[in-house]
Structure formats: C-alpha cells, structure tokens
Design an enzyme around this catalytic site. Structure first.
Site, PDB file in Angstrom:
ATOM      1  N   TRP A 152     -28.165  83.126  58.978  1.00 22.42           N
ATOM      2  CA  TRP A 152     -27.736  83.397  57.621  1.00 22.42           C
ATOM      3  C   TRP A 152     -26.730  82.340  57.215  1.00 22.42           C
ATOM      4  CZ3 TRP A 152     -22.917  86.000  56.050  1.00 22.42           C
ATOM      5  CH2 TRP A 152     -22.022  86.174  57.128  1.00 22.42           C
TER       6      TRP A 152
ATOM      7  N   ASP B 263     -26.722  82.314  66.113  1.00 18.04           N
ATOM      8  CA  ASP B 263     -26.317  82.796  67.426  1.00 18.04           C
ATOM      9  C   ASP B 263     -26.993  81.942  68.486  1.00 18.04           C
ATOM     10  OD1 ASP B 263     -24.765  84.784  66.435  1.00 18.04           O
ATOM     11  OD2 ASP B 263     -26.149  86.414  66.849  1.00 18.04           O
TER      12      ASP B 263
END
Lengths: 381, 184, 381, 184
Positions: free
Chosen positions: D111, D130
């Site tokens: 995002w 991540d």
C-alpha cells in the site's frame, strides 16, 4: 519492480513544480539484500528464545559496524554449527505440525550464509537431542563429507548424514555416551558418564568401523567438566566446574589428554568458578583463553561471569581480569573470540545484551542491546 | 548412582538400536526400580536469563527474596523443593509445585534430586518432572542447580528437555514432587 | 503414579529416624490441574507475542486471586473468541510446516475451558484474515450452531463452519467488507469501506439466504470508527478516532443505528482521543463505558490511554477520569470489564502488564507484570 | 481513492469465489494500475508495545529521538519515510529502508502512503512493503500511523499482515520505498 518505476516516473512528472531548487529524491528500487562472505568479525548468535521456545533463531551480527546482518530461523530447542568453510549454517531442530504440539518432525536445515536462504534439509528420525546448544549437537567432519547429529531418546546415539546427498546414512549407538565431537574425516567422540571418551571411527559409507573407550580424563563425581568444549588448534579444551582445564588433542586416531591445569589458585578454588552457557573461547594464534568467572559455590555453574579472566595457554597463567559491572553489564553467560590479528571478544549477558570488547585490551567498544531473548551460544568463522 | 550409571552406559547400546523408545523406557524403568528404587532420569530444561526474560520475573508473591518465607513459598524460585529446577515453575503457570497446568501432560521420564527442607531440617528426595505439550509458560523462570550434573550424566541433568519422550515433546514448565525422606 | 508411591514409602521406611518429633512430609502425587467453570472475574488475555509471532497464546488469569490459570497456544497472528456458554475457547490461527515457513495450514481449534485441552479442530482454506484480534475475527452465532471466520486474501469473504459437525459449510463473499459481526442465529455483518454495514442472512445450512447494505453510519474519510466493536446488550458500540460513539443495535433483522454521541467536549475534540488495541468496554447492567484516552493528534489512534475515562451510557456523560501514571503504569492499550455486581476493570498496558481495578471506584488492586509479550485483547465470559 | 475503494467493494464479490488468489491479485493490480497508478493495497503489521518488547528498543543510532537527525536516520522510527510503518524496521534487520533482509521475500501486494520529507519540504508517495518468510525480526519495533485507516479500508491499513499472499506468509519486517513526489 518495473511497474513501480513506471508509476514513480509518472507520478514525478505529474507532480507540481518543486518549491526548492534541489531536485526531488529519485524513486527507489525495492531489493533483497545478500551478504558478503564471512569475515572474522561476524558472529552467529543463537537465541533460544526460551520464553517462546518454538521460535529460536540465529542472529548474524557484525562486530565492526555493530549492525545486524540477518536472521536464520531455528525452530524448537535447536543445535547449530557452521560448515568448515564457513559458507553454510546448519541447524538441527524440531517442528510440530501445530506449533507447539502435533506431529513432530526433526530435521537439519542448511542455510547459505550469503543469501540466508535454506538450500535443503534432511529429515531425521525423531531422536534429536533436545538440550543446550554446544559445538557438539550438530557437527561436520573435517572434510565436510559427513554431518553428525546427537540423538537422545533418552538412549544415546548419533546420526551420520551425507550433507551432499541429503541422506541419513546410519545411526550409531553410543552406549550412553552423549554428543558428537568430530575429529578428522571420520571420527566421532562422545562424553561418557564415567569421565571417558568413546570414539567411533567410521568407514567411507559412514558405518561404524571400530570404537574405543579412553581412560577417564576427569572425575564426574568430584569435578565434572562442562560439555561446552572450547576449540583449540588440535582439539578441544574442557573446563571443569572447579576450573580445571583438560586439553584434549583430537588430532590422532584416539584422543590424547594433556596434564590438566587450573584457572584458579589454591585459595580461589571453589570460590571463583567458571559458569554460563558457553564458558570459554580461545584465540588460537596467541593462545589466549577467555573464561567468564564468578564467585559462587556448588550448584552455581550456570551463573554468568562477573569478570572475564584471560589466560595464556602456554604459560598457564592468568594475564588479566576484566570485571563487567563497571560497564553496567549483567553477568556474562557466553564468550567467543574472533581468530584474526585484531581480535574481538564477544560476550552475551544474562540481560540478553551482546558486548563487543577489544580482545587484546579488554576495552569495551559496543553493547548491542537485546540481541534476542536468550542469546546462549556465539559461533564465528 | 554409580552402579546405575554404569549399567546404563554399558547396557543401552544393544537396546538402543533394536528396541522402540517406549519399550526401552519400560525396560530401563524396571532395571532401575529393581536396582535402586530410583525413578529413571532427569527432568527439566535449561534457561539462564531470568532477569532478562519478558516473563522472567517472579509474580507478586507473599515472600521476599532471600527470606525464610521465600523458602516456604511455592511461587518463589527459592522454595526449598526447587533446588535443581531449571525452567518455569508450574506453580506460576496454572499448576502447583506438584501439579501440571491444565492441558499439559507430565513427562513419563523424570530424575530425582535431594533438597533440604529448612522447616523440619530434613533432606527429601524429590522427582523433577516436566509438564509437556504446550509452548513455554514463560512465567517464573527459575534456574537452580544444586548437585546438577552435565548431560553425560543424564540422571542428574536438567539441561535436557525431559519432555523428549512425550507424544507432544514441547516443554511448558517444571514441578518438584516429594518422593520421601532421603537416607542420611 | 503407584510406582512412585511405593518407592516413596520404601524410602521413608529406609530413612534414618527423624531428628524432630514432627513426622516427615508425606510423599506427593503428581497430578494435572483442571479448572473450575468460568467465573466473571476470569480473563482470557491474547498475547500476540509480536517479537515471536508464531508463538502467540491466550493466558487465563484470575482477577480475584491474581493467579495465572493456564495457557492456550494460539499459533501465528490469531483471532479468538469464547463460545456463548463460555465453555469453549475458539482460536483461528495459522501454522507452517517449518515453524515460520513451509506449508501453510489455517485452522480453528476448540479448547475445553475446564481442561484446556484442544477437543477438535477444523482446517480452513488458507484465507484466514491475518490482522489484529478483535471480537470479529472468529465469532459464534448466538445459538452456537455456526462459527464464522473472517477471510482476507486480500479479497474479503468469510467462512461458515459447523462446530458440532466439524465442517466448513460455506464461503460467502462480502464484496470488500470485512470481519464477522454476528447477530442472532444466522446473521453476519461486515464493515465496508464506505462506512456501511453489509449484513448476510444465512439459511439453515449456512448458505446465503439474502444480503443487505445499510446506509453509511460513519464517515470513513473524516472520522473512521475503530473496528474494535464494544459489546452492548443488544449490539455493539463503535467508537471513532475522534471519540464519537456509534451504538448499533443488532437485535433486529437489520442493524439499527442510534444517534451518535461524543466522548469529548467541543474543546477536547481532536486533542483527547481514544486509542489502543481494544478501545472500550461496557459494564452492561450499569451502562458504564470505559475508554482509554490520550492527548494526541492525527495518526495517534494506536497510542494507549494515559487516562481511562468512564461514561454513563444513558446520560452520555463522563463520570470519571482515572489517570494511570500515578500508578506507574504505561499507557493502556486494552480494557475489559467483568459483568458481575462487583465489576473489575482489566487494563493491559504498553509495557505488557495487566492492571486490575475496582471498576466502580477506579481503585488499583493489582498489577500483573508481563502477562506475555504483547497482551492486546482481553475477553471474559 | 474513492473510486478505487468503491470498485473494490463492489467488484470483488464475483471474483472472490471463482478466482484463485494469485489471479485475483493480478486482476486487481491491472485495475488499479489503469485507474490511478497506485499500487495495490497495504503493507504491514500491527504492533504496539515497543517499549516493552525484548527487541523493541532502537539500536544505538547516531540520532537522538525527537531531533532532526532522527528524521534523517533510517535506523530510527522517526525517519521521515516511516510515517505509517507499524512493525519492525528492515534497516535494523539486515536490510535497509528499501531493501528486504537476506533470505526474505518482498510482499507482492503493498500500500502507499504520503510522508513529508523535512529536508526538502516535499511530500513523497512511498510504498510500504513487508518482507516475508522469516519469523518476526524483533528489532526496532516502530508504530506510526499517519493517515492510517482501519481494516475496512485495506488500501490504507497497516494492521493486516501484508505477507498474506506470499508463498511464505510469515511477517519479518517492513520497508518504505519512495515512488515519487506527491501531487500538491
């Protein structure tokens, strides 16, 4: 990644004119780091993660830059070691199908120390010794052709593995003697309850060719040795609870025992003791031995050192005492020293910090706070 | 223990390869029962950094460290029965000094130690068992090692995971169970 | 156990005569504890164990005796809940075949709250929502016939399970709306990006019978609500970042929205905010609402409360402010209150402690230190 | 983002049941790329108790908290690019602010956020990814939430494990990658 760059470029074009003369920062790539080859000041720290013991790990840490380099996950109550060439970390561990329970799988995992990716694994019989990590839970033969894994069920034996062919070659019973102390291309010694060493010699296929039991080299009743052998040039030194140093030469067909000597004077004996989870390290070229020492009596052998004592292995004299309290460090549970000309002494404390000292002077250079929950063993190339 | 140790060292070889683990345990259990009335082999776990653990501090016990009260308090690592416990106290994990917490299983193998009870000035033989099958309790870490010996003397060692022979071999916590008064 | 008793008896007989008149302590049995049924002061504390996240667990803690009652292991990034009768803890979690990697297995596990043994499990498709635990990750229907599990892949849907027959009955897509807010025997509502609630009604077999989208009840751009709904008698209260309370009545066929009210005055608005991982608890009989509040601006919604504010839900007035700093507590991330006549307020802090307060007076009764690494959610029967 | 959110909410239903996850991601990726040049969906992890964590404290960085130096220090949670990171900083885990540590894999879904760089006084669009496939790094826990939104707005949420779609979906740490300057 290309799509990101494209987007970034478009976004930059779409941006309103910058207020400052300097151009905006360029778009970045997302990459994955790889590591340079080992250097002498890199250390591999086993965190048993005792309060979350299914999640043990090995942390790679750089003693020059004080940066963490990466992590190798290590499962439950692992053993670990480095390959003789330092290129591989081998972890012997146990997994359960439901985290802390369910089907048990014992395995050794091979990690490339450049990519920190697991390259392959060998599944073991569910017999792996679940105990404190030492050099002797999982160990390579000198030529890397065999990998030995200590088994305790509680019957004691060990597995002989072929790390190249990914197979378990053999299980060899050790008559109650424990751990795998490797020597040469095909010998494994184990510590016996009687204070002897059992040495099994293997044939080229990893089967037992012969075995021999040494004389007792220490008295397990009156003054047992720690199982945490300290690597010397031609073998390992075993330190006893009361501070006797038993140097064992493993370079021949059978282990040879030097005359033991003592870390402590007659008046210190029984009052100052070695203790911890890794109770010694030797800088092999200079023959310096580092031992965490504490004041304590019977039963204090797991207490960390309030001082690090330095010995000359040749003269068998203590050359320095380095108290750690002035550095606000908790007692030292584990020590390791680099093998280069400007050696670093690493010390893991009971508060989970890892201190970096100049091994020649004892000068404190850095304290890495909280290198895991319970950093108990430190290995280095 | 000398004779038992010797027996173990010299007899287990043939057994190890050709016998299942459970049947080996049963066999050794019989040998030991006959030989010396001593339950087979240690309990327990290694652990070191009590002060550093997230759960390593003792709970708010009635007792103060170093006092006689602490030696009488099963929630304290200094409780007399815990003289060679190395792990988490089951009494702080939903069990007691001689009961496993709910949902765990006692280790079928155990080792014994001798602890001195200051209240009646007697030495007691205690059995250290691990409670197994859940992840580390993490509370009341306790590391005492009176008469504890290294791993090559397994019957006196608390570094090994004595849940090793359980169906679920994960270590949760440790208890200390009075077997009887020690011979003087 | 018999063999132990026999040994102990023999050892006692063989012992030399005791020096003291008092008889020696008797031999003990080794037993396994079971728990009494739930009582209102028992709390189930989810420790996400964030630094060792594959080893999350639920700790059971007694708010009267301040004793830990036991542990339910909870795998990686779990959701959990209690069954309507309080007899079962259900954990939705994920395991990997090699601890932190390897084959993924998503599962819900059912634990008997008396024995703390897992009675059965249901394997899920690998779609379980991995996110902060709330009441709405895993939830029972009011009659316990269905169990709902939130899925995010990132496409959003939910699973309908039959906990008695141990089967996954259905997967129901939720058109981007997330979480499972149960109501009645067969309704599931989910929170949508637009600020609406999607409510799916199920037939007797757990398949979708109908669905409806509510009007928007909050503005997700200007003042989003926390997803941590707070149970009321007939539904849940959703608190917004700026402190608006949206009470939603789920007792009818479709959710009904009360007029929102504010936790803060006009001058406090935007300066004092709710925040944390579980941002409210209601004592339903007295209508008292407890919220951890802090001073902070935009983006501070995960900061814990430096004070706990108490509100009367009927008058919508604040009745107390309880600062936690005088008790040397870190900011409060999660609150829960017991539903009995002598209610206890539990508060988990950013330092992983759980404080026990008298919910009527705010008097601090106990601080349980380090109840896990990261206690983020507190449930009670 | 309004139109994308709406699209997501109303279009994913048919897809969810009949499409594999990977192909769904690809599909949505195309939709979003076409619609607004915005990479799909958040990163990250929730986390709270930095001060309480065993590894929650920042390492000995050159910078002092609250200073301009901290805003320029990729080893500090206060680094300008980390304005909505909730997790462990990869820069403290063997990676950097825009590189995953050795042996981990970046999340394919991500995002974006907007962070202000005080040095050039510009707002930058950053992508939070991540790094996945190893257990929690545990070092340099960082929890910032500028413009972060709850889970029902996934494209702005950092509570979800954005490793969810990785082959190994375990979360290790988080990075923040500059995509470009934000439109004013």
């Amino acid at each position: 990644m290309n799509i990101f760059l494209m987007r970034a470029a478009l976004l930059s074009l779409a941006a309103s004119a910058p207020l400052l003369a300097a151009p905006p920062l360029p778009a970045e790539h997302l990459t994955v780091t790889t590591l340079p080859p080992n250097n002498p000041h890199r250390i591999y720290v086993l965190d048993d993660a005792f309060t979350n013991e299914i999640d043990a790990r090995v942390h790679l840490f750089d003693g020059d830059t004080y940066r963490r380099l990466g992590q190798i996950d290590a499962g439950f109550n692992p053993g670990f070691n480095l390959s003789p060439d330092g290129k591989t970390t081998v972890v012997g561990t146990t997994y359960y199908s439901r985290g802390s329970r369910g089907t048990r799988t014992d395995v050794v995992e091979f990690t490339d120390n450049t990519t920190l990716s697991i390259t392959h694994e060998i599944v073991l019989p569910p017999k792996r010794a679940m105990t404190l990590p030492t050099y002797f839970n999982v160990a390579y033969s000198a030529d890397s052709h065999f990998l030995y894994v200590s088994y305790v069920t509680p019957a004691a034996s060990f597995g002989v593995l072929d790390p190249a062919k990914n197979t378990v070659l053999e299980e060899i019973d050790t008559a109650g003697c424990v751990l795998v102390i490797p020597s040469g291309p095909n010998r494994v010694s184990s510590l016996c309850e009687s204070g002897r060493l059992l040495t099994v010699t293997l044939d080229a296929e990893g089967h037992e060719a012969s075995r021999a039991l040494s004389d007792a080299f220490f008295d397990p009743d009156r003054d047992p040795v720690f199982v945490q052998g300290v690597p010397m040039t031609d073998g390992f030194a075993f330190v006893s609870f009361l501070g006797e140093v038993h140097e064992v030469d493993f370079s021949g067909a059978q282990p040879a025992f030097h005359q033991p000597w003592s870390l402590v004077s007659a008046t210190e004996k029984g009052h100052w003791r070695p203790g911890g989870t890794q109770i010694g390290a030797i800088h092999r070229k200079s023959g310096k031995l580092f031992v965490p020492m504490h004041r304590g009596g019977e039963g204090s052998h797991k207490e960390g050192g309030t001082e690090i004592w330095v010995f000359d292995m040749k003269t068998r004299q203590r050359t320095a005492r380095w108290p750690v309290k002035p550095h606000k460090l908790a007692p030292v549970l584990a020590v390791q020293v680099s093998q280069d000309e400007a050696p670093i002494l690493f010390a893991a404390t009971a508060h989970s910090d890892v201190a970096v000292f100049d091994a020649r002077t004892g000068q404190l250079r850095h304290v890495e706070k909280q290198l895991g929950q319970t950093p108990w063993v430190l290995l280095n190339p | 223990m000398r004779s038992i140790d010797h027996l173990f060292e010299n007899s287990s070889r043939a057994l190890a390869r050709h016998t299942s683990r459970r049947s080996l345990l049963a066999t050794l259990g019989r040998i030991l029962t006959g030989a010396a009335l001593i339950p087979l082999l240690p309990v327990d776990r290694s652990s070191r950094a009590a002060a550093a653990e997230p759960g390593g501090t003792l709970p708010e016990a009635a007792s103060v460290k170093g006092t006689k009260a602490a030696a009488d308090d099963p929630l304290s690592c200094e409780y007399w029965k815990y003289c060679a416990v190395d792990g988490f106290l089951c009494s702080c994990c939903g069990g007691s000094s001689n009961a496993c917490p709910p949902g765990t299983a006692p280790s079928p193998i155990t080792w014994i130690g001798t602890c001195h009870n200051p209240t009646d000035d007697r030495d007691y033989i205690v059995s250290y068992n691990d409670c197994c099958g859940k992840a580390s309790c993490g509370n009341c870490e306790c590391n005492r090692n009176e008469r504890e010996k290294p791993m090559y003397r397994p019957s006196r060692n608390n570094d090994m995971n004595w849940c090793m022979a359980n169906a679920d071999s994960n270590y949760h916590c440790s208890v200390s169970v009075i077997l009887g008064v020690a011979e003087k």
